[in-house]
Structures are given as structure tokens and as C-alpha cells.
Design an enzyme around this catalytic site. Structure first.
Site, PDB file in Angstrom:
ATOM      1  N   ARG A  82      29.486  34.647  36.820  1.00  0.00           N
ATOM      2  CA  ARG A  82      29.230  35.576  37.923  1.00  0.00           C
ATOM      3  C   ARG A  82      27.878  36.298  37.809  1.00  0.00           C
ATOM      4  NH1 ARG A  82      34.755  38.633  39.375  1.00  0.00           N
ATOM      5  NH2 ARG A  82      33.700  38.775  41.375  1.00  0.00           N
TER       6      ARG A  82
ATOM      7  N   LYS B  69      41.254  46.314  48.816  1.00  0.00           N
ATOM      8  CA  LYS B  69      40.444  46.704  47.652  1.00  0.00           C
ATOM      9  C   LYS B  69      38.989  46.275  47.857  1.00  0.00           C
ATOM     10  CE  LYS B  69      40.307  43.832  43.905  1.00  0.00           C
ATOM     11  NZ  LYS B  69      38.995  43.382  43.398  1.00  0.00           N
ATOM     12  N   ASN B  70      38.802  45.005  48.225  1.00  0.00           N
ATOM     13  CA  ASN B  70      37.437  44.481  48.261  1.00  0.00           C
ATOM     14  C   ASN B  70      36.615  45.051  49.414  1.00  0.00           C
ATOM     15  OD1 ASN B  70      37.936  43.105  45.965  1.00  0.00           O
ATOM     16  ND2 ASN B  70      38.180  41.080  46.927  1.00  0.00           N
TER      17      ASN B  70
ATOM     18  N   ARG C  16      44.406  47.010  38.957  1.00  0.00           N
ATOM     19  CA  ARG C  16      43.113  46.977  39.648  1.00  0.00           C
ATOM     20  C   ARG C  16      43.299  46.679  41.125  1.00  0.00           C
ATOM     21  NH1 ARG C  16      39.440  42.566  38.222  1.00  0.00           N
ATOM     22  NH2 ARG C  16      38.336  43.596  39.901  1.00  0.00           N
TER      23      ARG C  16
ATOM     24  N   CYS D  61      32.690  37.596  33.364  1.00  0.00           N
ATOM     25  CA  CYS D  61      34.077  38.066  33.302  1.00  0.00           C
ATOM     26  C   CYS D  61      34.976  36.856  33.117  1.00  0.00           C
ATOM     27  CB  CYS D  61      34.457  38.881  34.515  1.00  0.00           C
ATOM     28  SG  CYS D  61      34.788  37.910  35.969  1.00  0.00           S
TER      29      CYS D  61
ATOM     30  N   ASP E 260      40.937  33.988  45.897  1.00  0.00           N
ATOM     31  CA  ASP E 260      41.783  35.075  45.395  1.00  0.00           C
ATOM     32  C   ASP E 260      43.272  34.847  45.669  1.00  0.00           C
ATOM     33  OD1 ASP E 260      39.443  36.221  44.611  1.00  0.00           O
ATOM     34  OD2 ASP E 260      39.437  37.852  46.074  1.00  0.00           O
TER      35      ASP E 260
END
Ligand SMILES: CC(=O)N[C@H]1[C@@H](OP(=O)(O)OP(=O)(O)OC[C@H]2O[C@@H](n3ccc(=O)[nH]c3=O)[C@H](O)[C@@H]2O)O[C@H](CO)[C@@H](O)[C@@H]1O
Ligand SMILES: C=C(OP(=O)(O)O)C(=O)O
Length: 422
Positions: A123, A22-23, A400, A118, A308
Site C-alpha cells: 500500500r 467508516k471509509n 476498527r 500493512c 472489502d
């Protein structure tokens, strides 16, 4: 709103294919804005964040076509017809800020909404902005938007990051490819996603050296051309599914898994009593014997232990023999899974950025609430090891970052199902 029902107990065995990251995909997609020729990404993950980035790029005038069930993204940005990234899209996903560098580099102007904070922390994007200023960008913050200009085009410069930022490194790296002259990025992030972006940009004609180290040098070129690039394996999805047999017992092979992507994480698994073996197809993971051993974890930028994977690792350590200390050094509020794990019988004390986990013999199923992406999956992992049923609500967070989580875990024997509309 959907929820996930997990019934704990039982060992896991079989294979889980690991998707593209994803990233990485979220930073490769905006790279299409750097060229008027097509950029095609293969091995793309099928995730809601990718849909959001698609929507954002389309709003700027790019064509994005999803092929082969979403695994291939064919993108083309002949011209950028709209240079404003609207709040309504940007607020859904922080990675939206990554369109700023490419638009500014290609056309000399861009307006991008500030993403805001968030759940896991404030952030800010100050490092993105300072880095672009070092390349000659003129920035103004107005009405919640960054208004950026580089009338004569961006110029190579020295970027000294005071702290390591993945996103800011990516933004300025993309911008520097079309800047006049040489850019040196000091204290750059070294994540595999940065190397993947640099690989793709080189295929497009960029001149980049040093990616994967703390100093990246970019020699600007006049234009970039089209390319086709496979998205690197998702090391966070990989680590997450490596924890499934670690928590439940059994043996699972992670197809496409690579040790170099998860080396620091594997060191901790080894210390906890989990074996990881390289195979022709990926990585095979099994619990060596008996109970997990407690281990201490400190999250750090790559090549350190990834933030993560902190929530998922905590789920494992909840049933370890002894006390583990987890220190979260990247985000100031990333222990929201702890109160939910406590609802399942875990013994966890959080003080600031430190969580102390004392292992219990057995977790118990409970209704729990997902608060962010990695917290969601940590609760699923805990549910697999718990006695009875766990219902994880607010699973839109999960969508997500994890494609087909129910299918992938069911295929190795987990009792997990998605419940519609609860
Ligand atoms: C889409 C994506 O790739 N997301 C990843 C990326 O997020 P992201 O790129 O947002 O994370 P950063 O590496 O930028 O953040 C690291 C730290 O720097 C701070 N910071 C960052 C930018 C800035 O301008 N100012 C500032 O103070 C952040 O608040 C945080 O405390 O890297 C994080 C750290 O590995 C991962 O958890 C995210 O999954
Ligand atoms: C924090 C994450 O993503 P994002 O930066 O997109 O919020 C994540 O992938 O765990």
C-alpha cells in the site's frame, strides 16, 4: 485482549440498522482542515478508526467534539496550529495520509509521516504524492516523513492516475478545491465515498463536477465555509450483514440499505441463490432454497465487486455446492482468512491472487485468529454457520470497522458474545 465466541446453527430473522460508512467518514473528517468554519458530520459510525482520526485532527489543532453517543462529530479548525502528522498516530491507520492534501491546500505546507505497509499489502502512497505534485506541490521524503510545500499556493493541474486509487483521488480532490484554477482528475475512483466527499465539499462551497465518473473537474475557490453533512451508508457493513442470513438461512432486513451501493455484490448473491428485495426501509435478504451455489468473484474498483467484501464472500462460498474461484485484484496479500477458514474445515487453495474454494457440507467451529478487519468478520460469519463453537481472537481489528457487532447479530438471533481479556 478480547475475543468473540460464536456458537453456530440456527436461522436469523429481524432487522439490522446499517451505520454511516467508516471509509466515507475517514475522508470527510480531514475536510474540516480546509475551512476555518465548523464542519458537522451526522450519521457517523462509532469506531476505533474514527477515534484515531479524531486524535490526529486534534493533534493538528482542530476541535473535534463527539455528540449524541458519537453519531455526530462537530469539528472546527479555526487555524491549523501544528502541521506535522506524527508517525505514532499515522502508523495506526493508513487513512491518516488524507490530512496531507487539505493542510497543503490551506496553508501551503505540511509534514505527514509515511504510513508504511500493512497486513493486506504494501500500500504505497506514490499516487497521492504524484497527484499533489501535478498541482505544484514540492515534496521531499525525509526520515520517514513527506515534507510538502506549495509556497505560492497550489495551482490547478491535470492528474492522470495510472491506476484507480480511492485515497489518492480523495486527497487530490480536497487539495484541488482551494487550488488556483481548474484541476482535472483522470481515471478517478468512482466509489460512493468519493461522491459523498464531493457532496460535502460542494456544501462547503467547492465547485466540483463529474464525481461518480472517471473524470472529476474541480474549479478552485478562494475559501470554503462551514457545513453539515450526513455520512453515506456503509456499503461494506451492509454487504457483510447481508451475508448473515445468506449463510445461516432465515430473513433479515438491513435498515438503510441501498441497492445502488452494492449492485455488483447483489449480482453474485443472486447467482449464489440469495434473494435481495428492496423495502421501504432498506433491503431484505433471504436464502432462496437449499444449498448455496458456487460463484466466481473478481474484485475490482467500484462499480465492481469490492475487495472489502471478498473475505466475507469467501465465508459464504465455503459451504456452496461446487467450486468457486475468487480473484483478488486490488491487494496482493488479502487471503489471510483462508488458512483460518481451513482450520474450520473449509477446502481452499490459494495460488498468488487466486483462491479456489470447494464447498463442504458443514464447517466446524475452531479457535481462529483475526488478521485484519474484513478477515475478522468473515470468521464470525463462518462461525455462525459452523457446527459448535468458534472463538475469534484479536478482535481489535473488528473494532476498527464494525460498531456493536455482537449487539447487531444477537438482535437477529445469532449466538455471539464478546469475551473480555482473552
Ligand atoms: C480508508 C479507506 O477508504 N480504505 C479503502 C480504500 O483504501 P485505499 O484508498 O488505501 O486504497 P486504494 O484505492 O488507494 O488502493 C488501490 C490499489 O492501489 C495501490 N496504490 C494506492 C495508492 C498509491 O499511492 N499507490 C498504489 O500503488 C494500492 O496498493 C492498491 O493495490 O480503498 C480500498 C480499495 O477499495 C479499500 O479496500 C479500503 O477499505
Ligand atoms: C482495508 C480497509 O481499511 P483501511 O484502508 O483503513 O486499512 C477496510 O476498510 O477494509
Amino acid at each position: 485482549m478480547d475475543s468473540i465466541l460464536v456458537t453456530g446453527g440456527g436461522e436469523l430473522s429481524g432487522q439490522i440498522p446499517i451505520a454511516g460508512a467508516k471509509n466515507a467518514c475517514l475522508t470527510l473528517m480531514p475536510a474540516t482542515l480546509l475551512s476555518d468554519e465548523p464542519l458537522t458530520l451526522t450519521n457517523a459510525p462509532r469506531l476505533s478508526d474514527i477515534k484515531t482520526m479524531t486524535e490526529l485532527l486534534q493533534s493538528l489543532g482542530a476541535e473535534v467534539t463527539s455528540l449524541q453517543d458519537g453519531k455526530v462529530l462537530a469539528m472546527s479548525s479555526h487555524t491549523i496550529s501544528n502541521h506535522t502528522a506524527d508517525y505514532d498516530i499515522v502508523r495506526k491507520m493508513r487513512a491518516s495520509i488524507l490530512v496531507l492534501g487539505p493542510m497543503l491546500a490551506r496553508d501551503g505546507h505540511a509534514v505527514v509521516s509515511l504510513p508504511g505497509g500493512c497486513a493486506i499489502g504494501a500500500r504505497p502512497v506514490d499516487l497521492h504524492l504524484k497527484a499533489l505534485e501535478a498541482l505544484g506541490a514540492e515534496l521531499e521524503l525525509k526520515d520517514g516523513y513527506v515534507h510538502a510545500k506549495a509556497p505560492g499556493g497550489l495551482k490547478g493541474g491535470i492528474v492522470d492516475f495510472p491506476l484507480v486509487s480511492v485515497g489518492a483521488t480523495e486527497n487530490v480532490l480536497m487539495a484541488a478545491t482551494l487550488a488556483k484554477g481548474t484541476t482535472v482528475i483522470n481515471n478517478a475512483a468512482r466509489e460512493p465515498e468519493i461522491v459523498d466527499l464531493a457532496d460535502c465539499l460542494r456544501k462547503m462551497g467547492a465547485q466540483i463536477d463529474g464525481d461518480g465518473t472517471s473524470t472529476i473537474t474541480v474549479q478552485g475557490v478562494d475559501r470554503l465555509h462551514g457545513a453539515t453533512h450526513p455520512v453515506v451508508t456503509d456499503r461494506i457493513e451492509l454487504g457483510t450483514y447481508m451475508l448473515a442470513p445468506a449463510i445461516c438461512g432465515g430473513e433479515v432486513e438491513l435498515l438503510g440499505g441501498r441497492l445502488d451501493l452494492v449492485a455488483a455484490f447483489c449480482e453474485k448473491l443472486d447467482a449464489a441463490g440469495i434473494s435481495v428485495e428492496e423495502t421501504d426501509k432498506g433491503l431484505k435478504v433471504a436464502r432462496r432454497n437449499g444449498r448455496i451455489t458456487a460463484v466466481d468473484v473478481v474484485t475490482e474498483p467500484f462499480p465492481g465487486f469490492p475487495t472489502d467484501l471478498q473475505a466475507q464472500m469467501m465465508a459464504l462460498l465455503c459451504t456452496a455446492n461446487g467450486t468457486s474461484v475468487l480473484e483478488e485484484k486490488i491487494f496482493e496479500n488479502r487471503f489471510m482468512h483462508a488458512p483460518e477458514l481451513i482450520r474450520m474445515g473449509a477446502q481452499i487453495e490459494v495460488h498468488g491472487g487466486t483462491a479456489t474454494v470447494t464447498g463442504v457440507d458443514q464447517l466446524k467451529g475452531a479457535p481462529v485468529m483475526a488478521t485484519d478487519l474484513r478477515a475478522s468478520v468473515s470468521l464470525i460469519l463462518a462461525g455462525l454457520a459452523a457446527e459448535g463453537e468458534t472463538v475469534v481472537s484479536r478482535v481489535y481489528h473488528l473494532d476498527r470497522g464494525y460498531e456493536h457487532v455482537v449487539g447487531k447479530l444477537s438482535a437477529v438471533g445469532a449466538k455471539i458474545e464478546r469475551i473480555k481479556g482473552q
